[in-house]
Motif scaffolding. Structure first.
Motif, PDB file in Angstrom:
ATOM      1  N   GLY A   1     -38.345   3.340  19.443  1.00 28.20           N
ATOM      2  CA  GLY A   1     -38.984   3.419  18.392  1.00 28.20           C
ATOM      3  C   GLY A   1     -39.659   4.749  18.259  1.00 28.20           C
ATOM      4  N   ASN A   2     -39.074   5.842  18.775  1.00 24.99           N
ATOM      5  CA  ASN A   2     -39.769   7.095  18.838  1.00 24.99           C
ATOM      6  C   ASN A   2     -38.867   7.757  17.791  1.00 24.99           C
ATOM      7  N   TRP A   3     -39.215   7.563  16.740  1.00 27.91           N
ATOM      8  CA  TRP A   3     -38.213   8.367  15.583  1.00 27.91           C
ATOM      9  C   TRP A   3     -38.403   9.884  15.750  1.00 27.91           C
ATOM     10  N   HIS A   4     -39.556  10.406  15.882  1.00 20.89           N
ATOM     11  CA  HIS A   4     -39.733  11.863  15.811  1.00 20.89           C
ATOM     12  C   HIS A   4     -38.651  12.354  16.951  1.00 20.89           C
ATOM     13  N   LEU A   5     -38.546  11.814  18.211  1.00 21.37           N
ATOM     14  CA  LEU A   5     -37.925  12.587  19.272  1.00 21.37           C
ATOM     15  C   LEU A   5     -36.363  12.310  19.054  1.00 21.37           C
ATOM     16  N   GLY A   6     -36.205  10.963  18.565  1.00 20.53           N
ATOM     17  CA  GLY A   6     -34.697  10.629  18.064  1.00 20.53           C
ATOM     18  C   GLY A   6     -34.254  11.893  16.916  1.00 20.53           C
ATOM     19  N   SER A   7     -35.112  12.233  16.029  1.00 21.13           N
ATOM     20  CA  SER A   7     -34.694  13.181  14.823  1.00 21.13           C
ATOM     21  C   SER A   7     -34.523  14.469  15.402  1.00 21.13           C
ATOM     22  N   GLY A   8     -35.501  14.840  16.357  1.00 21.94           N
ATOM     23  CA  GLY A   8     -35.431  16.176  16.895  1.00 21.94           C
ATOM     24  C   GLY A   8     -34.146  16.403  17.571  1.00 21.94           C
ATOM     25  N   LEU A   9     -33.811  15.237  18.430  1.00 24.19           N
ATOM     26  CA  LEU A   9     -32.582  15.554  19.077  1.00 24.19           C
ATOM     27  C   LEU A   9     -31.361  15.503  18.222  1.00 24.19           C
ATOM     28  N   SER A  10     -31.426  14.647  17.155  1.00 24.17           N
ATOM     29  CA  SER A  10     -30.527  14.765  15.889  1.00 24.17           C
ATOM     30  C   SER A  10     -30.397  16.260  15.404  1.00 24.17           C
ATOM     31  N   ILE A  11     -31.419  16.946  15.162  1.00 23.36           N
ATOM     32  CA  ILE A  11     -31.355  18.029  14.878  1.00 23.36           C
ATOM     33  C   ILE A  11     -30.360  19.169  15.482  1.00 23.36           C
ATOM     34  N   VAL A  12     -30.808  18.762  16.978  1.00 22.15           N
ATOM     35  CA  VAL A  12     -30.063  19.837  17.667  1.00 22.15           C
ATOM     36  C   VAL A  12     -28.560  19.487  17.865  1.00 22.15           C
ATOM     37  N   LEU A  13     -28.159  18.232  17.667  1.00 24.42           N
ATOM     38  CA  LEU A  13     -26.917  17.650  17.512  1.00 24.42           C
ATOM     39  C   LEU A  13     -26.128  18.478  16.365  1.00 24.42           C
ATOM     40  N   MET A  14     -26.772  18.421  15.277  1.00 26.93           N
ATOM     41  CA  MET A  14     -26.403  18.973  13.925  1.00 26.93           C
ATOM     42  C   MET A  14     -25.919  20.428  14.032  1.00 26.93           C
ATOM     43  N   LEU A  15     -27.106  21.184  14.896  1.00 27.16           N
ATOM     44  CA  LEU A  15     -26.612  22.606  15.101  1.00 27.16           C
ATOM     45  C   LEU A  15     -25.143  22.638  15.612  1.00 27.16           C
ATOM     46  N   PHE A  16     -25.002  21.924  16.545  1.00 30.93           N
ATOM     47  CA  PHE A  16     -23.541  22.039  17.141  1.00 30.93           C
ATOM     48  C   PHE A  16     -22.490  21.584  16.258  1.00 30.93           C
ATOM     49  N   ILE A  17     -22.575  20.548  15.573  1.00 30.08           N
ATOM     50  CA  ILE A  17     -21.849  20.253  14.553  1.00 30.08           C
ATOM     51  C   ILE A  17     -21.431  21.352  13.554  1.00 30.08           C
ATOM     52  N   ILE A  18     -22.479  21.848  13.047  1.00 34.23           N
ATOM     53  CA  ILE A  18     -22.481  22.947  12.000  1.00 34.23           C
ATOM     54  C   ILE A  18     -21.748  24.082  12.873  1.00 34.23           C
ATOM     55  N   LEU A  19     -22.091  24.585  14.077  1.00 38.48           N
ATOM     56  CA  LEU A  19     -21.247  25.680  14.573  1.00 38.48           C
ATOM     57  C   LEU A  19     -19.672  25.430  14.629  1.00 38.48           C
ATOM     58  N   ASN A  20     -19.677  24.059  14.962  1.00 35.51           N
ATOM     59  CA  ASN A  20     -18.096  23.662  15.125  1.00 35.51           C
ATOM     60  C   ASN A  20     -17.608  23.814  13.615  1.00 35.51           C
ATOM     61  N   MET A  21     -18.059  23.424  12.868  1.00 32.97           N
ATOM     62  CA  MET A  21     -17.553  23.652  11.053  1.00 32.97           C
ATOM     63  C   MET A  21     -17.318  25.060  10.995  1.00 32.97           C
ATOM     64  N   VAL A  22     -18.374  25.922  11.119  1.00 34.36           N
ATOM     65  CA  VAL A  22     -18.173  27.368  10.871  1.00 34.36           C
ATOM     66  C   VAL A  22     -17.177  27.998  11.609  1.00 34.36           C
ATOM     67  N   ILE A  23     -17.070  27.653  12.886  1.00 33.92           N
ATOM     68  CA  ILE A  23     -15.807  28.077  13.657  1.00 33.92           C
ATOM     69  C   ILE A  23     -14.547  27.749  12.960  1.00 33.92           C
ATOM     70  N   SER A  24     -14.376  26.461  12.298  1.00 42.74           N
ATOM     71  CA  SER A  24     -13.131  25.904  11.959  1.00 42.74           C
ATOM     72  C   SER A  24     -12.830  26.545  10.529  1.00 42.74           C
ATOM     73  N   THR A  25     -14.028  26.972   9.730  1.00 43.59           N
ATOM     74  CA  THR A  25     -13.678  27.587   8.517  1.00 43.59           C
ATOM     75  C   THR A  25     -13.413  29.101   8.612  1.00 43.59           C
ATOM     76  N   VAL A  26     -13.499  29.788   9.555  1.00 39.54           N
ATOM     77  CA  VAL A  26     -13.088  31.050  10.054  1.00 39.54           C
ATOM     78  C   VAL A  26     -11.655  31.426   9.600  1.00 39.54           C
ATOM     79  N   THR A  27     -11.092  30.287   9.598  1.00 36.66           N
ATOM     80  CA  THR A  27      -9.434  30.569   9.301  1.00 36.66           C
ATOM     81  C   THR A  27      -9.242  29.944   7.749  1.00 36.66           C
ATOM     82  N   ASP A  28      -8.813  30.727   6.978  1.00 36.08           N
ATOM     83  CA  ASP A  28      -8.555  30.361   5.386  1.00 36.08           C
ATOM     84  C   ASP A  28      -7.191  29.522   5.352  1.00 36.08           C
ATOM     85  N   LYS A  29      -6.778  29.147   3.995  1.00 36.86           N
ATOM     86  CA  LYS A  29      -5.700  28.169   3.736  1.00 36.86           C
ATOM     87  C   LYS A  29      -4.418  28.705   4.188  1.00 36.86           C
ATOM     88  N   GLU A  30      -4.223  29.942   4.329  1.00 35.21           N
ATOM     89  CA  GLU A  30      -3.008  30.761   4.841  1.00 35.21           C
ATOM     90  C   GLU A  30      -2.983  30.972   6.222  1.00 35.21           C
TER      91      GLU A  30
END
Length: 270
Positions: free
Chosen positions: A235-264
């Motif tokens: 029931g520690n929503w504060h710690l769970g949310s903090g760890l979720s933010i860290v996980l979101m940073l890795f997800i955003i990093l992965n998405m940024v790397i994938s968008t380096v390539t354009d449609k062509e």
């Protein structure tokens, strides 16, 4: 005005189920139990148990993504080279398991891999050594690959099937062999689908907790399991949310790397 009215349900849905939950995660993750601003919940990722769970999740997600890519690329090329009727039927057969519930698919793998499961029963009947795969990282990787492989195949297939055959024929007419045609024509043109597939596999594999809970027997904790336990058990929503933010940073990093390539498939400069 009509367009605004038609978009109202989507805006309401997005606000209620995406924006509001994200705001709650950031609020709990950046505050302590008294409501004061704090980075302690995010810094908790540096503790040995949390960093170990994050590293294990990154490692298994990376392995699963690589395996999915190695399996999906040849399959997507085979599907792209079939005629329309065969193509549509085989794609339907391949996508059909996705219509079944995600939890049921994972439980089916548990039935297959457990010590008294289907695979070991067959091996016993043939007087062969049994496999001790359940509750191991191997079982988790198998579950990830099975569940997320279609997310790698479909983007690759959609890109490969749109490659103009005349371009490939022109390369061969100019003297390029099969390997050169693949390296110079097919592979570069398939990069957008490959990066899209990597994102679609890596992100759910990194955040999953159901697969590791069922096939890992709760003995192998990934960062998703830790976050789930903080919300549902301690029931520690504060710690769970903090760890979720860290996980979101890795997800955003992965998405940024994938968008380096354009449609062509060309590399953009950020």
């Amino acid at each position: 005005m009509n367009r605004k009215l038609l978009s109202a349900p989507f805006i309401f849905w997005s606000t209620l189920f995406i924006i509001v939950p994200l705001c709650m995660v950031f609020y709990y993750g950046l505050t302590d139990k008294s409501g004061a601003f704090s980075l302690e919940n995010i810094a908790a990722i540096a503790t040995p148990e949390h960093s170990k769970a994050l590293w294990e999740a990154l490692k298994l997600s990376f392995i699963s993504t690589i395996i999915c890519l190695l399996l999906a690329y040849p399959l997507a090329m085979i599907l792209a080279n079939l005629n329309v009727n065969q193509n549509s039927f085989i794609v339907l057969i391949f996508v059909l398991p996705m219509w079944m519930n995600f939890l049921l698919r994972t439980l089916a793998w548990q039935t297959l891999l457990e010590k008294t499961g289907v695979i070991n029963s067959i091996l016993n009947a043939l007087n062969l050594p049994t496999l001790n795969i359940i509750n191991t990282p191997t079982a988790i990787v198998l579950g990830m690959v099975y569940n997320f492989l279609p997310f790698m195949v479909l983007p690759l297939y959609n890109v490969l099937v749109k490659i103009d055959k005349n371009v490939i024929n022109a390369a061969r007419d100019l003297g390029a062999n099969g390997f050169q045609t693949f390296c110079k024509i097919i592979f570069p043109l398939s990069l957008p689908g490959m990066f899209s597939g990597i994102t679609m596999v890596f992100v759910p594999a990194l955040t999953t907790f159901v697969i590791s809970k069922i096939l890992g027997g709760s003995k192998i904790l990934l960062i998703g399991n830790v976050i789930e336990q903080e919300f549902t058990q301690t029931g520690n929503w504060h710690l769970g949310s903090g760890l979720s933010i860290v996980l979101m940073l890795f997800i955003i990093l992965n998405m940024v790397i994938s968008t380096v390539t354009d449609k062509e498939g060309e590399v953009n400069t950020l």
